[in-house]
Write an enzyme that holds these catalytic residues in place. Structure first.
Site: not given
Ligand code: 6PG
Length: 445
Positions: A28, A30, A90, A144, A147-148, A151, A225, A416
């Site tokens: 999608t 790409g 992203s 990246k 970043h996720n 997110e 993912k 410990r």
């Molecule tokens: C982005 C998103 C993209 C994707 C995520 C979803 O920056 O455009 O992060 O990379 O939508 O990987 O991640 P999950 O499926 O792990 O929520």
């Protein structure tokens, strides 16, 4: 595949220039990125991709790739004279089409060859295009990935804010839509807050406009993912505390146990657990909304602090020389975590590139102190009411732990040393010490 811009032969100058970039393996995002680049005047030759690469050509991988795979491929490609870039992209479908945030890392020559294309295709802000050469090796993919992770944290925190507004304040979906739309005009302005406001206005298309909001019909199981899991794994590897991001990952795992959660609710109810809120919280809606806003903002700051510190730690480990201010800049537009306050995060790292933690930047420190009362109130009321707020709670604990100049870690060190002779340091003299704790304790009795 990319190659340096060739000088067009004079005779061909009036015709379209030869392609400098081709895209393959298009899902999608790409597909939309290909359209975006083509629209900026650079041919994108999807069908005509040659299976052969010449020395000096470059491969750009724009997927959510594990950074070490990129490093392996850089070496493989280099052995054939091919350049390689691992580029975080992203922005989702819409961002890829209209301007994503791009995080290229790997071979600097490959980046230089297509810098002009990337700068035009990227989202544009008053601070320039949302692209920069991130660093060598797998740096682009790693950035990246973080970043996720951020997110994930943002999404969890927003979901908790919604839950508190709905269950404590009794706000309807349309009221919640209005609240998020209003928040999006202030310090919380961000893509994720904006889309959240939109989501609460959408009626169920299968049942008709009077049937209520679609969001209420969605099964409460979060998919993923894997990049959030990688982020938490890397935080553990690097000994960087990232509890908000970890809480958001755990939240997704627990959400996946829908059947178990339903069964647990029933077992506990049979054992006397009240159904619904454990405490009724009497609070004016406006006051609640304002306090939740402050809790969300403060929690976000902690989450970003964790992500930035993870980037710094990896940069030191790998010698990537990541520029945290510049990364904040390229996240100001195009990407999923784009937000107004990233400009202020950028400025904080501009002021002090060695900043130990965002929380101690004077501007953010002041804001945290101003908001901590409301933040504590929200977390405390949620705990009393029995509403799970793992992200906000993790952020608050992170804040309280980080600002604490005397933690109970002394006791853990003593334990410990008692059971494993692991030794401890003292506060009043240098060196490492071991004590026969059990013997002394018995003698003392
Ligand atoms: C982005 C998103 C993209 C994707 C995520 C979803 O920056 O455009 O992060 O990379 O939508 O990987 O991640 P999950 O499926 O792990 O929520």
């Amino acid at each position: 595949m990319t190659s340096p811009a060739p000088a067009p032969p004079a005779a061909a100058a009036a015709q379209s220039p030869p392609p400098r970039i081709g895209l393959a393996g298009l899902a999608t995002m790409g597909q939309n990125l290909a359209l975006n680049i083509a629209e900026k005047g650079f041919p994108a030759t999807i069908d005509a991709l040659s299976p052969y690469l010449d020395a000096g050509d470059a491969i750009v991988d724009g997927g959510n790739e594990w950074y070490q795979n990129t490093e392996r491929r850089i070496e493989q490609a280099a052995s054939r004279g091919i350049l390689y870039l691992g580029m975080g992209v992203s922005g989702g479908e819409e961002g890829a089409r209209n301007g994503p945030s791009l995080m290229p890392g790997g071979d600097f020559q490959a980046y230089s060859n297509i810098k002009d294309i990337l700068e035009k295709a990227a989202a544009q802000t008053e601070d320039g295009p949302c692209v920069t050469f991130v660093g060598p090796g797998g740096a682009g993919n790693f950035v990246k990935m973080v970043h996720n992770g951020i997110e994930y944290g943002d999404m969890q925190l927003i979901a908790e804010a919604y839950d508190v507004l709905h269950r404590v304040g009794g706000l309807s979906n349309s009221e919640i839509a209005d609240v998020f739309a209003e928040w999006n005009k202030g310090e919380l302005e961000s893509f994720l807050v904006e889309i959240t406001a939109d989501i609460f206005t959408v009626a169920d298309p299968l049942e008709g406009s009077t049937s209520g909001a679609l969001v209420d019909k969605i099964l409460d199981k979060t998919g993923m993912k894997g990049t959030g899991k990688w982020t938490v794994q890397q935080a553990a590897e690097l000994a960087v505390a990232a509890p908000t991001i970890a809480a958001s990952l755990d939240g997704r795992y627990l959400s996946g146990l829908k059947d178990e959660r339903v069964a647990a609710a029933s077992v506990l109810e049979e054992e006397g657990m009240p159904v619904g809120l454990l405490e009724k919280i009497n609070v004016d809606k406006k006051v609640l909304v304002d306090r939740v806003r402050q809790a969300l903002y403060s929690s976000k700051v902690c989450s970003y602090a964790q992500g930035m510190n993870l980037l710094r730690a990896k940069s030191v480990e790998q010698g990537w020389n990541l520029n945290l201010a510049e990364l904040s800049r390229i996240w100001k537009g195009g990407c999923i975590i784009r937000a107004r306050f990233l400009d202020r995060i950028k400025k904080a790292y501009d002021r002090n590139p060695e900043l130990a933690n965002l929380i101690v930047d004077r501007e953010f420190a002041r804001e945290m102190v101003q908001r901590q009362g409301a933040w504590r109130w929200v977390v405390a009321r949620a705990v009393e009411a029995g509403i799970s707020t793992p992200g906000m709670s993790a952020s608050l604990s992170y804040f309280d732990t980080y600002r604490c100049n005397r933690l109970p870690a002394n006791l853990i060190q003593a334990q410990r040393d008692l059971f494993g002779a692991h030794t401890y340091e003292r506060i009043d003299r240098p060196g490492s010490f071991h004590t026969e704790w059990t013997k002394l304790a018995r003698e003392g009795k």
